[in-house]
Scaffold this motif. Structure first.
Motif, PDB file in Angstrom:
ATOM      1  N   ALA A 210      -5.912   5.169  -1.829  1.00  0.00           N
ATOM      2  CA  ALA A 210      -4.964   5.845  -0.697  1.00  0.00           C
ATOM      3  C   ALA A 210      -5.732   6.866   0.203  1.00  0.00           C
ATOM      4  CB  ALA A 210      -4.190   6.599  -1.596  1.00  0.00           C
ATOM      5  N   ASP A 219      -8.477   4.495   1.529  1.00  0.00           N
ATOM      6  CA  ASP A 219      -7.948   3.305   2.349  1.00  0.00           C
ATOM      7  C   ASP A 219      -8.708   3.229   3.637  1.00  0.00           C
ATOM      8  OD1 ASP A 219      -6.395   2.028   4.554  1.00  0.00           O
ATOM      9  OD2 ASP A 219      -4.545   2.171   2.972  1.00  0.00           O
ATOM     10  N   HIS A 253      -4.323  -4.049  -7.709  1.00  0.00           N
ATOM     11  CA  HIS A 253      -3.203  -3.257  -6.845  1.00  0.00           C
ATOM     12  C   HIS A 253      -3.712  -2.854  -5.451  1.00  0.00           C
ATOM     13  CE1 HIS A 253      -0.599   0.366  -6.299  1.00  0.00           C
ATOM     14  NE2 HIS A 253      -1.688   1.048  -5.863  1.00  0.00           N
ATOM     15  N   CYS A 254      -4.756  -2.586  -5.487  1.00  0.00           N
ATOM     16  CA  CYS A 254      -5.421  -2.084  -3.954  1.00  0.00           C
ATOM     17  C   CYS A 254      -5.376  -3.468  -3.246  1.00  0.00           C
ATOM     18  CB  CYS A 254      -6.804  -1.574  -4.236  1.00  0.00           C
ATOM     19  SG  CYS A 254      -6.885   0.019  -4.980  1.00  0.00           S
ATOM     20  N   LYS A 257      -1.815  -3.921  -2.162  1.00  0.00           N
ATOM     21  CA  LYS A 257      -1.456  -2.816  -1.167  1.00  0.00           C
ATOM     22  C   LYS A 257      -2.122  -2.856   0.258  1.00  0.00           C
ATOM     23  CE  LYS A 257      -2.224   1.543   0.478  1.00  0.00           C
ATOM     24  NZ  LYS A 257      -3.345   2.631   0.815  1.00  0.00           N
ATOM     25  N   ALA A 261       0.003  -3.383   3.613  1.00  0.00           N
ATOM     26  CA  ALA A 261      -0.003  -2.205   4.615  1.00  0.00           C
ATOM     27  C   ALA A 261      -0.772  -2.617   5.854  1.00  0.00           C
ATOM     28  CB  ALA A 261      -0.622  -0.967   3.822  1.00  0.00           C
ATOM     29  N   SER A 271      -4.778 -10.857  -6.200  1.00  0.00           N
ATOM     30  CA  SER A 271      -4.434  -9.875  -7.041  1.00  0.00           C
ATOM     31  C   SER A 271      -4.520 -10.619  -8.470  1.00  0.00           C
ATOM     32  CB  SER A 271      -3.072  -9.120  -6.893  1.00  0.00           C
ATOM     33  OG  SER A 271      -2.553  -8.292  -7.990  1.00  0.00           O
ATOM     34  N   ASN A 276       2.361  -2.611  -9.290  1.00  0.00           N
ATOM     35  CA  ASN A 276       3.070  -2.249  -7.992  1.00  0.00           C
ATOM     36  C   ASN A 276       2.978  -0.578  -7.934  1.00  0.00           C
ATOM     37  OD1 ASN A 276       3.432  -4.836  -7.062  1.00  0.00           O
ATOM     38  ND2 ASN A 276       5.423  -5.041  -7.724  1.00  0.00           N
ATOM     39  N   ASN A 296       2.186   3.695  -1.246  1.00  0.00           N
ATOM     40  CA  ASN A 296       1.160   2.996  -1.996  1.00  0.00           C
ATOM     41  C   ASN A 296       1.480   1.944  -2.932  1.00  0.00           C
ATOM     42  OD1 ASN A 296      -1.717   4.225  -1.002  1.00  0.00           O
ATOM     43  ND2 ASN A 296      -0.253   5.971  -1.272  1.00  0.00           N
ATOM     44  N   ASN A 297       2.888   1.750  -2.690  1.00  0.00           N
ATOM     45  CA  ASN A 297       3.377   0.619  -3.625  1.00  0.00           C
ATOM     46  C   ASN A 297       3.722  -0.655  -2.891  1.00  0.00           C
ATOM     47  OD1 ASN A 297       5.205  -1.261  -5.144  1.00  0.00           O
ATOM     48  ND2 ASN A 297       6.210   0.770  -6.029  1.00  0.00           N
ATOM     49  N   PRO A 298       2.913  -1.595  -3.103  1.00  0.00           N
ATOM     50  CA  PRO A 298       3.012  -3.057  -2.149  1.00  0.00           C
ATOM     51  C   PRO A 298       4.230  -3.531  -2.202  1.00  0.00           C
ATOM     52  CG  PRO A 298       1.567  -3.440  -4.085  1.00  0.00           C
ATOM     53  CD  PRO A 298       1.724  -1.909  -3.920  1.00  0.00           C
ATOM     54  N   LEU A 301       6.547  -1.267   0.302  1.00  0.00           N
ATOM     55  CA  LEU A 301       6.098  -1.523   1.614  1.00  0.00           C
ATOM     56  C   LEU A 301       6.475  -2.739   1.894  1.00  0.00           C
ATOM     57  CD1 LEU A 301       2.221  -0.386   1.289  1.00  0.00           C
ATOM     58  CD2 LEU A 301       4.223   0.870   2.362  1.00  0.00           C
TER      59      LEU A 301
END
Length: 412
Positions: A210, A219, A253-254, A257, A261, A271, A276, A296-298, A301
């Protein structure tokens, strides 16, 4: 002495042997008052236990590549020299196309798997946008040094470890080059450049990939500084069509996201056993406030996106370990977003490297399918070898044995 180095491991083995021999030789030969003899024997026992625990920890750490160095282990490693407020875009208003080219010096990487299949190159990058300074590892596919490919630009996969996790893990424990290089040579898998940047940027916490003003711009480090450096130094395809991101656990997770994003920076994401909500990791900086959690929750988003992102997403997971999170994203996705979910039965193992390592090849087969590079088929400069047809195969099939999403849906 390096935490993951062979000298440190051999030293611990030698100390463990000494810890076994000492009581055998000295236990009955202790002299002096009873209290002194008792204290000496207790110290020998403590020495034996300490060396045994240290050896087991080192073996586990080397096998899973959790901590790369003493700074990571002791919580003293800080790779953030500036964390300005970069705004919603993560650029801080900078015109990225006008930034000067980033020219880096690379050295051969050291450590498990870093010298296999042509070797891994490592550099220390100071991010102009993010304010992060850390290592970035780059592995080049077999075709990269082939004169026939001197004018060819290669697609890139940015790979991320879990937390805690080393930037070397995909080359060591995951054995990505050893698994993929033969398939790249035979044309079964696209010759991807594999890039693994450091993700542990602050001591003792997970950044959640993030941007947090005043703390870290993880990010922007991953999605701006690292890709720009790679494109400036190697024959890499441009973003977004030539770029994908993959990860396991916290790295999964990254990956999801970042792709959701930033569809202008990534075309696809893989993933493995992800989640999430950043709150899944207790010490995640991205879980500190409701606003950060949502940003930061895909799943959120994707659900709240005004225009569905043009990205392809691949998820694999077990019950209560990634599968439910993946299905939630699948339900929220709308074209042009595409989602492939792989159900992994519990019999395949738990949340460990032994579960994720067999998924490397299937994941890269899927990336070969969705990255859109197969049209570059031929034998001359700037072309890619023909890839055998996989018509009728299941891209969800994993070496560990899984069921596809459709099969999983029929399960009781």
């Amino acid at each position: 002495m390096s935490l993951t180095g062979t000298p440190f491991l051999y030293t611990l083995v030698a100390l463990c042997l000494v810890a076994v021999v000492l009581p055998l030789v000295l236990w009955s030969r202790m002299r002096g008052p009873r209290l002194v003899r008792a204290a000496g024997r207790v110290l020998m026992l403590l020495f034996a236990q300490t060396t045994a625990v240290a050896l087991v920890f080192t073996l586990v750490n080397n096998a899973n590549q959790l901590y790369d160095n003493w700074g990571d282990l002791l919580g003293t490693s800080d790779h953030v020299h500036e964390a300005a407020d970069l705004g919603a875009s993560g650029t801080g208003g900078m015109a990225l196309e006008k930034l000067p080219k980033v020219r880096q010096v690379f050295k051969p990487g050291k450590g498990p798997g870093m010298r296999e299949e042509g070797g891994v190159l490592v550099t220390q990058l100071r991010g102009r946008v993010s304010g992060v300074q850390a290592e970035v590892n780059v592995w080049l596919p077999p075709q990269y040094r082939d004169p026939a490919y001197r004018d060819h630009r290669f697609p890139v996969v940015e790979v991320l470890p879990g937390y805690p996790g080393s930037s070397k893990a995909w080359f060591g424990t995951m054995d990505a080059p050893q698994q993929l290089a033969p398939l790249m040579r035979s044309g079964q898998i696209e010759p991807f450049i594999i890039v693994s940047p450091r993700t542990t940027l602050l001591p003792g916490v997970d950044t959640g990939c993030a941007n947090i003003p005043g703390k870290v711009n993880a990010d922007s480090w991953l999605s701006i500084d690292v890709p720009k450096m790679v494109m400036d130094n190697f024959r890499a395809q441009a973003a977004p069509d030539g770029w994908a991101v993959a990860g396991y656990s916290a790295g999964a997770h990254c990956a999801a996201k970042l792709a959701v994003a930033h569809p202008d920076r990534y075309r696809a994401a893989v993933s493995m056993s992800g989640y999430n909500d950043p709150v899944a990791v207790p010490n995640s900086l991205a879980a500190k406030t409701p606003a950060l959690r949502a940003a930061n929750n895909p799943y959120l988003l994707l659900k709240e996106a005004g225009v569905p992102p043009r990205v392809a997403l691949y998820f694999s997971g077990q019950p209560r370990d990634g599968y439910e999170a993946a299905m939630a994203i699948d339900r929220a996705a709308k074209p042009p977003t595409t989602v492939d979910v792989v159900f992994i039965p519990r019999s395949a193992g738990g949340h460990t490297m032994a579960l994720w390592k067999p998924q490397v090849v299937p994941a890269f087969r899927w990336l070969t399918e969705v990255m859109g590079t197969r049209h570059q088929v031929g034998t001359g400069p700037g072309t890619t070898p023909p890839v055998p047809s996989t018509a009728g195969s299941r891209p969800a099939e994993l070496a560990s044995g899984t069921a596809s999403r459709a099969t999983a849906a029929r399960r009781p």
